[in-house]
Enzyme design. Structure first.
Site, PDB file in Angstrom:
ATOM      1  N   ASP A  85       1.414  -7.517   2.405  1.00  0.00           N
ATOM      2  CA  ASP A  85       1.308  -6.297   2.203  1.00  0.00           C
ATOM      3  C   ASP A  85       2.794  -5.908   1.975  1.00  0.00           C
ATOM      4  O   ASP A  85       3.200  -4.998   2.895  1.00  0.00           O
ATOM      5  CB  ASP A  85       0.550  -5.378   3.310  1.00  0.00           C
TER       6      ASP A  85
ATOM      7  N   HIS B  28       0.760  -1.307  -0.073  1.00  0.00           N
ATOM      8  CA  HIS B  28       0.017  -0.030  -0.109  1.00  0.00           C
ATOM      9  C   HIS B  28       0.902   1.187  -0.065  1.00  0.00           C
ATOM     10  O   HIS B  28       0.387   2.147  -0.193  1.00  0.00           O
ATOM     11  CB  HIS B  28      -0.947  -0.051   0.894  1.00  0.00           C
TER      12      HIS B  28
ATOM     13  N   SER C  68       4.057   2.269   8.252  1.00  0.00           N
ATOM     14  CA  SER C  68       3.641   1.472   7.433  1.00  0.00           C
ATOM     15  C   SER C  68       5.222   1.102   6.763  1.00  0.00           C
ATOM     16  O   SER C  68       5.787   2.056   6.220  1.00  0.00           O
ATOM     17  CB  SER C  68       2.695   1.742   6.484  1.00  0.00           C
TER      18      SER C  68
HETATM   19  N1  ARG Z   1      -4.702   0.868   7.815  1.00  0.00           N
HETATM   20  C1  ARG Z   1      -3.417   0.630   7.325  1.00  0.00           C
HETATM   21  C2  ARG Z   1      -2.781   2.048   7.129  1.00  0.00           C
HETATM   22  O1  ARG Z   1      -3.291   3.041   8.111  1.00  0.00           O
HETATM   23  C3  ARG Z   1      -3.313   0.181   5.734  1.00  0.00           C
HETATM   24  C4  ARG Z   1      -3.824   0.972   4.539  1.00  0.00           C
HETATM   25  C5  ARG Z   1      -4.076   0.399   3.181  1.00  0.00           C
HETATM   26  N2  ARG Z   1      -5.039  -0.711   2.967  1.00  0.00           N
HETATM   27  C6  ARG Z   1      -6.278  -0.231   2.787  1.00  0.00           C
HETATM   28  N3  ARG Z   1      -7.114  -1.241   2.519  1.00  0.00           N
HETATM   29  N4  ARG Z   1      -6.712   0.656   2.550  1.00  0.00           N
HETATM   30  O2  ARG Z   1      -2.618   2.948   6.369  1.00  0.00           O
HETATM   31  N1  ASP Z   2      -1.308   1.434   8.166  1.00  0.00           N
HETATM   32  C1  ASP Z   2      -0.485   2.556   8.440  1.00  0.00           C
HETATM   33  C2  ASP Z   2       0.431   3.157   7.615  1.00  0.00           C
HETATM   34  O1  ASP Z   2       0.246   3.122   6.630  1.00  0.00           O
HETATM   35  C3  ASP Z   2       0.246   2.042   9.861  1.00  0.00           C
HETATM   36  C4  ASP Z   2      -0.867   2.126  11.093  1.00  0.00           C
HETATM   37  O2  ASP Z   2      -1.622   3.180  11.144  1.00  0.00           O
HETATM   38  O3  ASP Z   2      -0.701   1.475  11.910  1.00  0.00           O
HETATM   39  O4  ASP Z   2       1.336   3.854   7.945  1.00  0.00           O
END
Ligand code: ARG
Ligand code: ASP
Length: 722
Positions: A224, A88, A657
């Protein structure tokens, strides 16, 4: 009532602190680990030393960590500049290289040789060379009684000077950031490389498996990850993209462990966490979860519902809106989890208890501190009470402009006209050209029908949520002309506004500058956005800014007050601010609710359990199914199973991330990419019992690269620890 129970409470809370801080809360500065942190880390099982993590005289762990494009983290995993980050995080780059014929998002991409590695203009990575405390020099001109603005300009002058005089090589840069709400300043000497090439990525069915449904949720089964390579000039220094560039030979790279982890094993995560707010007073937490969160979530609930409806029935719209949807949904879901988590962990009560302890300690502190900090916390809480309606309006407004794309476009048009006004009409032609060009990608992914429907919903929420006196007279007038019905208003706007297509917009700005400016109050779309903006600027911006200045000042004082009053009783780490941090914890499951326990590991079996053939979130590639059926895991499986993800109690946030998860020896065991649902409130209220970060097991990464993609050359580059 709180006062009477303060003594026993105080002891209880202090015990709690002891526990909290011994556990895993904190994002620590890498150069300040020796001492308490190092002792604690070793107590938890770490085998290396603080100077193996940060050292300016020899290669250390920090030399393998980069900020990836300023929004994620990546780490060097070979002597040839190979870096690992999340799928991502690489998503945009992968998308840009994708076309219908060569859809790397769908099929994945693997450079078979170095020459096939793909350049990504605009993408950069930044190493941290050195970190110096420059607090004294930065604050030397600050005098008591200065206004926020005076204080800032006194500091800025010094910062400029400090940067000018900082020791650095010609190809390095410097950056200074405030810590502890501006009570301390640190200088970072950095090295930025702009030639970063895409090396490999799995298909989305692996890299984004589970998509938005599984996002922020454990158990998780997402691979990921993606891989890039840093290229440098022949002298090893940063150089603009060139075919003559060579793979970077890094100061340090991470050995990769195939050993896996067990429950309670020590883990550590290095990376660039973006923003946390751990030292807010109780009223600020209330504001966040009672007023701002619900406003923002409500707006996005409606916007996402509309988008989802269209994306499910129209392939073209799905392509146009997939990235926007994911982006909007990511923060939306996090805020929802955050509100829930604060409630479930009694976050506001805990803050109030903490404040009672603070007051008690301040009361018994030496007279000097008592005088210095008297009333600070009360005033701060009071300011947060006062800012509430304004701040909520600000969030309604910014969510409206962000989610209704016609308003986003209108906002950009206004900025462009403002630029012409500032630079002079002589620049009109050039700036117009730039503006129209910059709007091209916007319209490529724009559908006016979808946007119209979003606007109907959001205009209604805005009208209900924002008090009349803040929205302003011009806006009220426009609403009245449509009988205060958001659908009528939206119909009028989308039928006639020049903002609905690139052709109309071009014709609109083709007129002379003055005519365009005059038209802004006539076109129904630009008129509406001008009216809302005017209401916001006239009635909200100023009070919100004044209150915010006040808050910044008080928050800074309160931060210092906490550190002084609780000195020796509680350890304070600075809130995240996109600088390099170290956090550590242990591999462990958790109990989110009564009778529910989550284990800490997931396996490929779980991928197959979630498999829904043809589904856009839960499809599984045929090759992966085959490897699963044959249990063909090579050296990466354990006892006939393929590990996929695991969780631990490392304190992470957005920006982490792509961060490496390291074992007790500093070897790479996983790749951080998310947090668990129940723990998303960790940015304002970290709770070690349920806050967990989610990582891909490095063996799953290697398995996908080697067995699934057959890109063995990459694994051969790495230093494997067996
Ligand atoms: N929650 C994670 C972070 O804040 C991964 C986000 C990417 N994945 C998604 N399905 N949008 O960024
Ligand atoms: N998914 C998040 C990021 O893209 C990481 C988190 O918020 O724990 O940095």
């Amino acid at each position: 009532m709180l006062q009477r129970i303060v003594k026993p409470l105080m002891i209880a809370v202090l015990l709690l602190f002891a526990q909290l801080t011994y556990a895993t809360e904190g994002m620590w500065l890498p150069q300040l680990l020796s001492g308490l942190n190092e002792k604690e880390m070793k107590g938890m099982g770490m085998k290396i030393t603080a100077s193996d993590i940060y050292n300016i005289n020899k290669g250390s762990l920090k030399d393998a960590i980069v900020s990836f494009g300023g929004f994620c983290t990546a780490e060097v995993i070979s002597s040839q500049g190979l870096i690992l980050t999340n799928h991502h995080c690489g998503y945009e780059s992968i998308q840009k290289h994708s076309s219908l014929q060569n859809n790397f998002l769908e099929k994945g991409f693997w450079a078979k040789t170095a020459t096939e590695e793909l350049p990504n203009p605009g993408l950069f990575v930044t190493f941290i060379v050195r970190i110096d405390d420059v607090t004294k020099a930065a604050l030397q001109d600050v005098k008591p009684g200065m206004s926020e603005r005076e204080r800032q300009s006194a500091i800025d002058k010094r910062l400029h000077e400090i940067r000018q005089n900082a020791r650095r090589e010609s190809w390095q840069e410097t950056m200074i950031k405030p810590f502890y709400e501006g009570n301390q300043y640190f200088l970072f000497v950095t090295e930025t490389f702009n030639d970063v090439r895409l090396v490999g990525t799995p298909p989305s069915a692996i890299g984004k498996f589970g998509s938005d449904t599984d996002n922020w949720v454990w158990p998780r089964h997402t691979g990921d990850f993606s891989m890039f390579r840093i290229y440098a000039g022949k002298d090893g220094r940063p150089a603009p993209y060139s075919l003559d560039n060579v793979p970077l030979s890094p100061k340090y790279f991470l050995p990769v462990s195939l050993k896996g982890v067990k429950q309670n094993d020590f883990t550590m995560v290095l990376g660039f966490p973006g923003r946390t707010n751990e030292y807010l007073p109780s009223e600020a937490v209330k504001l966040t979860v009672e007023a701002l969160g619900p406003a923002k979530v409500g707006m996005r609930d409606a916007a996402l519902e509309v988008l989802d409806g269209y994306m499910r029935k129209d392939e073209q719209i799905k392509i146009q809106y997939a990235a926007k949807y994911a982006n909007t949904a990511n923060a939306w879901k996090k805020w929802k989890g955050e509100m829930l988590g604060v409630k479930q962990t009694h976050g506001i009560d805990k803050k109030e208890q903490y404040e009672a302890t603070y007051r008690e300690l301040l009361n018994t502190a030496n007279p000097e501190l008592k005088v210095q900090y008297s009333g600070v916390l009360d005033s701060l809480n009071e300011m947060y009470r006062r800012i509430r309606p304004y701040a909520q309006t600000r969030d309604y407004y910014s969510e409206l402009v962000r989610n209704v794309e016609l308003f986003t476009a209108g906002d950009r048009l206004i900025s462009f006209l403002g630029e012409v006004r500032d630079k002079g009409e002589g620049q009109y032609e050039t700036l117009r050209q730039q503006f129209l060009e910059s709007m091209q990608p916007f319209y490529k992914n724009y559908n006016a029908q979808v946007d119209h429907d979003v606007s109907v919903r959001l205009l209604e929420i805005y009208a209900k949520g924002v008090p009349k006196q803040y929205a302003g007279a011009e806006y009220a007038q426009i609403c009245a002309e449509s009988n205060n019905d958001s659908r009528t208003l939206a119909d009028k706007v989308y039928a006639a506004s020049a903002l609905t297509s690139p052709e109309k917009l071009k014709a609109f700005v083709q007129q002379p500058y003055n005519a365009v400016v005059a038209q802004m109050w006539k076109d129904p779309g630009t008129r509406l956005i001008m009216a809302m903006r005017k209401g916001f600027v006239d009635n909200v911006s100023k009070p919100v800014n004044d209150l915010q200045n006040n808050i910044n000042n008080l928050q800074r004082t309160y931060m210092q007050a906490q550190m002084d009053v609780m000195a020796g009783k509680k350890r304070f780490y600075p809130d995240a601010n996109s600088t390099l941090r170290v956090t550590y914890g242990k591999v462990d499951g958790y109990n989110p609710r009564d009778a529910v326990h989550y284990d800490f590991y997931t396996y490929l079996d779980g991928v197959m359990e979630k498999y829904v053939p043809g589904d856009y979130e839960f499809d599984v590639p045929a090759k992966l199914i085959e490897l699963y059926k044959n249990k063909d895991y090579g050296r990466y499986g354990v006892n006939g199973k393929m590990p996929v993800c695991f969780i631990a109690s490392n304190h992470t946030t957005g920006g982490n991330s792509g961060s490496p998860a390291l074992d007790a020896n500093g070897h790479l065991i996983g790749l951080n990419f998310d947090r668990t649902w129940e723990g998303t409130m960790s940015d304002i209220n970290y709770d070690p019992s349920i806050c967990r970060n989610i990582m891909v097991d490095i063996r799953y990464v290697l398995f996908i690269v080697d067995k699934y993609a057959g890109c063995t050359r990459l694994v051969d580059e790495m230093k494997l620890v067996k």
